[in-house]
Design a protein around this motif. Structure first.
Motif, PDB file in Angstrom:
ATOM      1  N   PRO A   1       4.665 -45.870  14.012  1.00 35.32           N
ATOM      2  CA  PRO A   1       4.929 -46.766  13.486  1.00 35.32           C
ATOM      3  C   PRO A   1       5.698 -48.294  14.024  1.00 35.32           C
ATOM      4  O   PRO A   1       5.980 -48.012  15.393  1.00 35.32           O
TER       5      PRO A   1
ATOM      6  N   HIS B   1       7.240 -41.125  18.290  1.00 34.09           N
ATOM      7  CA  HIS B   1       7.833 -42.631  18.331  1.00 34.09           C
ATOM      8  C   HIS B   1       9.385 -42.631  18.405  1.00 34.09           C
ATOM      9  O   HIS B   1       9.988 -43.700  18.497  1.00 34.09           O
ATOM     10  N   THR B   2      10.094 -41.346  18.834  1.00 39.08           N
ATOM     11  CA  THR B   2      11.794 -41.375  18.849  1.00 39.08           C
ATOM     12  C   THR B   2      12.169 -41.351  20.253  1.00 39.08           C
ATOM     13  O   THR B   2      13.433 -41.350  20.520  1.00 39.08           O
TER      14      THR B   2
ATOM     15  N   ARG C   1       7.582 -40.293   9.193  1.00 35.58           N
ATOM     16  CA  ARG C   1       6.401 -40.368  10.027  1.00 35.58           C
ATOM     17  C   ARG C   1       6.789 -39.286  10.984  1.00 35.58           C
ATOM     18  O   ARG C   1       5.903 -38.689  11.860  1.00 35.58           O
TER      19      ARG C   1
ATOM     20  N   ARG D   1      13.659 -47.307   7.784  1.00 33.71           N
ATOM     21  CA  ARG D   1      14.200 -46.178   8.177  1.00 33.71           C
ATOM     22  C   ARG D   1      13.321 -44.846   7.468  1.00 33.71           C
ATOM     23  O   ARG D   1      13.180 -44.003   8.056  1.00 33.71           O
TER      24      ARG D   1
ATOM     25  N   CYS E   1      10.159 -50.813  11.809  1.00 37.70           N
ATOM     26  CA  CYS E   1       9.900 -50.292  10.295  1.00 37.70           C
ATOM     27  C   CYS E   1      11.033 -49.737   9.496  1.00 37.70           C
ATOM     28  O   CYS E   1      12.099 -49.465  10.274  1.00 37.70           O
TER      29      CYS E   1
ATOM     30  N   SER F   1      11.697 -34.479  16.364  1.00 35.77           N
ATOM     31  CA  SER F   1      10.509 -35.442  15.850  1.00 35.77           C
ATOM     32  C   SER F   1       9.284 -34.525  16.217  1.00 35.77           C
ATOM     33  O   SER F   1       9.159 -33.982  17.099  1.00 35.77           O
TER      34      SER F   1
ATOM     35  N   THR G   1      10.200 -44.714   6.727  1.00 32.78           N
ATOM     36  CA  THR G   1       9.110 -44.687   7.113  1.00 32.78           C
ATOM     37  C   THR G   1       9.320 -43.988   8.524  1.00 32.78           C
ATOM     38  O   THR G   1       8.465 -43.220   8.717  1.00 32.78           O
ATOM     39  N   TYR G   2      10.232 -44.589   9.241  1.00 37.09           N
ATOM     40  CA  TYR G   2      10.543 -43.605  10.634  1.00 37.09           C
ATOM     41  C   TYR G   2      10.688 -42.397  10.523  1.00 37.09           C
ATOM     42  O   TYR G   2      10.152 -41.591  11.363  1.00 37.09           O
TER      43      TYR G   2
ATOM     44  N   SER H   1      18.178 -41.514  18.038  1.00 32.52           N
ATOM     45  CA  SER H   1      17.378 -41.815  17.113  1.00 32.52           C
ATOM     46  C   SER H   1      17.701 -41.549  15.754  1.00 32.52           C
ATOM     47  O   SER H   1      18.681 -40.957  15.442  1.00 32.52           O
ATOM     48  N   GLU H   2      17.149 -42.022  14.609  1.00 33.68           N
ATOM     49  CA  GLU H   2      17.348 -41.878  13.327  1.00 33.68           C
ATOM     50  C   GLU H   2      17.192 -40.585  12.774  1.00 33.68           C
ATOM     51  O   GLU H   2      17.959 -40.087  11.834  1.00 33.68           O
TER      52      GLU H   2
END
Length: 505
Positions: A432, A151-152, A444, A438, A436, A147, A440-441, A373-374
């Motif tokens: 985020p 935020h992850t 970002r 996915r 939020c 990332s 957006t996640y 994480s996503e």
């Protein structure tokens, strides 16, 4: 665990997965043919492998409290002193948490590696300690480093010291935040798509992605061999030069470093830039996502170098626009194969393999993949899809195109000494919300790399330095040089830093 001969049923399952049509007799025959190689595996279990050295005594440290860690920059705090003297004597250094420090927990920002404690010091850690540095702790990072925002991280978002509602950048966000907050003067980061330069730019510090192969990654958890970089981050150009001087150079465990050419990085600080030719990269500005005010600040910063003796001109590298596409082709399948399916280390590289890390990560992949994480899930799914259905075509073609991208920058750098552009086309984004959507996640996490990731592909050294602020958030200027010409970038950064100090008087 001792290796065993596979059962006929296990072999049948493997055969089906590859579309092999084998009878029961065929399977039994192949099973018998495996006895010799399996005996070799048993012998390997009996042999003692070499370990990376651990030269300095240490306590394991501790997980800092929220009060002690307001930006969530630290995963673990330590106080590991090195030699009594050296270039880093009296300096505290934060180590990104994808780099092994013996006896200190390592999570790499991911629940998949939670609980792992390495028994080795990475080569760069040993070099820091040998130079008199003190390891102040492990800086938090993004989940498996995939990332560009902050935020992850499995231990919670890493917050920007300039505005805690905004991202510190990633994946080396903890390293940047710890330096920006004044906790340490320097830190180690890693960079596969911009992960040293993005957080350095957004947190207003100095960060250098070295030439590919200049700094060894032995004892670090990779993403993809051909774009993995390790490098210095600091509160000043001198801090970056000092740390680079210690960590750079050939390492027999990392074949990438065989061609490494080091230089006098500390001496470069006072060289000046009279006659330096600076090329303003046309394609580094005016992206659809670019903030015009960021572009303006960076152009003004570049123009100020003329007052120190540089000449400024515009250069064009149209293929810069294709850099992110080439990078995507390389890293998607590269990361899926090496980092995820390769259990954090991959194979087929004549390098050092931290077995304990590989085994710990394999357990995490088997038991906790849903906790990833996503962004990690996206890489696994898309990388494996491209592998299964397109037979590595796009990874291979991207690797072939890498040569053209590298040559395009080399041609431009034949006419000028360095290229200059915004590091990131906009200032740090808002972190985020945890719930939020996915899209957006993920957006970002990966939307900022237009100018950074092409140079992970080409391998050119790239140095970001703070050049202004918009609404209190830092803006970064990125200088890019020829391979192994970090000294030229350091000289230019030192000159620009001196211009800024004169302007503050």
């Amino acid at each position: 665990m001792p290796v065993r001969l596979p059962s006929v049923e296990q072999l049948a399952g493997i055969a089906r997965s590859f579309g092999l049509s084998l009878s029961g007799d065929d399977l039994a025959s192949f099973r018998d043919l495996m006895r010799g190689p399996i005996a070799s595996c048993a012998r390997l279990d009996a042999l003692v492998e070499p370990k990376l050295p651990v030269k300095y005594a240490r306590a394991p440290g501790y997980r800092p409290s929220a009060e002690e860690n307001p930006y969530n920059a630290w995963y673990w705090k330590t106080d590991i002193p090195g030699a009594a003297s050296g270039l880093l004597a009296g300096k505290k250094v934060a180590i990104k948490d994808n780099i092994c420090v013996a006896g200190v927990p390592m999570m790499n920002g991911s629940q998949l590696l939670e609980g792992y404690v390495p028994e080795i010091d990475a080569t760069v850690v040993s070099r820091i300690l040998d130079a008199g540095g003190t390891i102040a702790g492990k800086a938090a990072c993004e989940d498996l480093c995939f990332s560009g925002a902050s935020h992850t991280c499995a231990t919670g978002p890493i917050r920007n010291p300039h505005n805690v509602k905004h991202s510190a950048g990633g994946s080396s966000g903890g390293s940047a935040a710890a330096v920006a907050a004044g906790d340490v003067p320097m830190a180690l980061g890693g960079d596969q798509g911009g992960s040293i330069r993005t957080p350095s730019s957004w947190c207003g510090i100095y960060g250098l992605k070295p030439t590919w192969g200049l700094v060894p990654t032995t004892g670090s958890m990779p993403i993809s061999y051909s774009v993995d970089h390790c490098g210095p981050m600091g509160a000043s150009t001198e801090d970056v030069a000092r740390l680079l001087a210690v960590i750079a150079g050939h390492d027999g465990h990392d074949p990438r470093t065989q061609l490494a050419r080091t230089d006098d990085y500390m001496g470069a600080l006072g060289q000046g830039i009279a006659g330096l030719r600076v090329g303003v990269l046309k394609q580094g500005f005016g992206h659809p996502e670019s903030d015009p005010e960021v572009d303006r600040m960076v152009r003004a910063a570049i123009d100020s170098l003329a007052g120190a003796g540089a000449t400024i001109c515009e250069v064009s590298v149209p293929m810069h626009y294709d850099g992110p596409h080439i990078w995507s082709g390389i890293i998607l399948e590269g990361a899926a194969e090496m980092m995820l399916k390769g259990y954090g280390v991959g194979n087929n590289v004549a390098a050092y393999y931290p077995l304990s890390m590989q085994e710990a990560f394999a357990r995490g992949m088997a038991s906790r993949i849903n906790d990833a994480s996503e962004t990690v899930k996206l890489v696994l799914l898309l990388g494996e899809y491209l592998h299964r259905h397109y037979h590595n075509r796009y990874h291979s073609k991207a690797q072939n195109l890498r040569v053209l991208l590298r040559d395009a920058y080399a041609q431009a750098l034949g006419d000028v000494d360095i290229l200059a552009m915004p590091t990131i086309p906009f200032t740090a984004t808002l972190i985020p919300d945890a719930d939020c959507p996915r899209d957006t996640y993920v957006d970002r996490a990966l939307n900022m790399q237009a100018n950074t990731c092409p140079f992970d592909v080409s391998g050119n050294p790239a140095f970001t330095l703070p050049c202004g602020r918009k609404h209190g958030l830092p803006v970064g200027l990125m200088l890019v040089g020829r391979h192994f010409e970090e000294s030229r970038l350091i000289a230019a950064a030192a000159a620009f830093e001196a211009i800024g100090r004169r302007g503050e008087r």
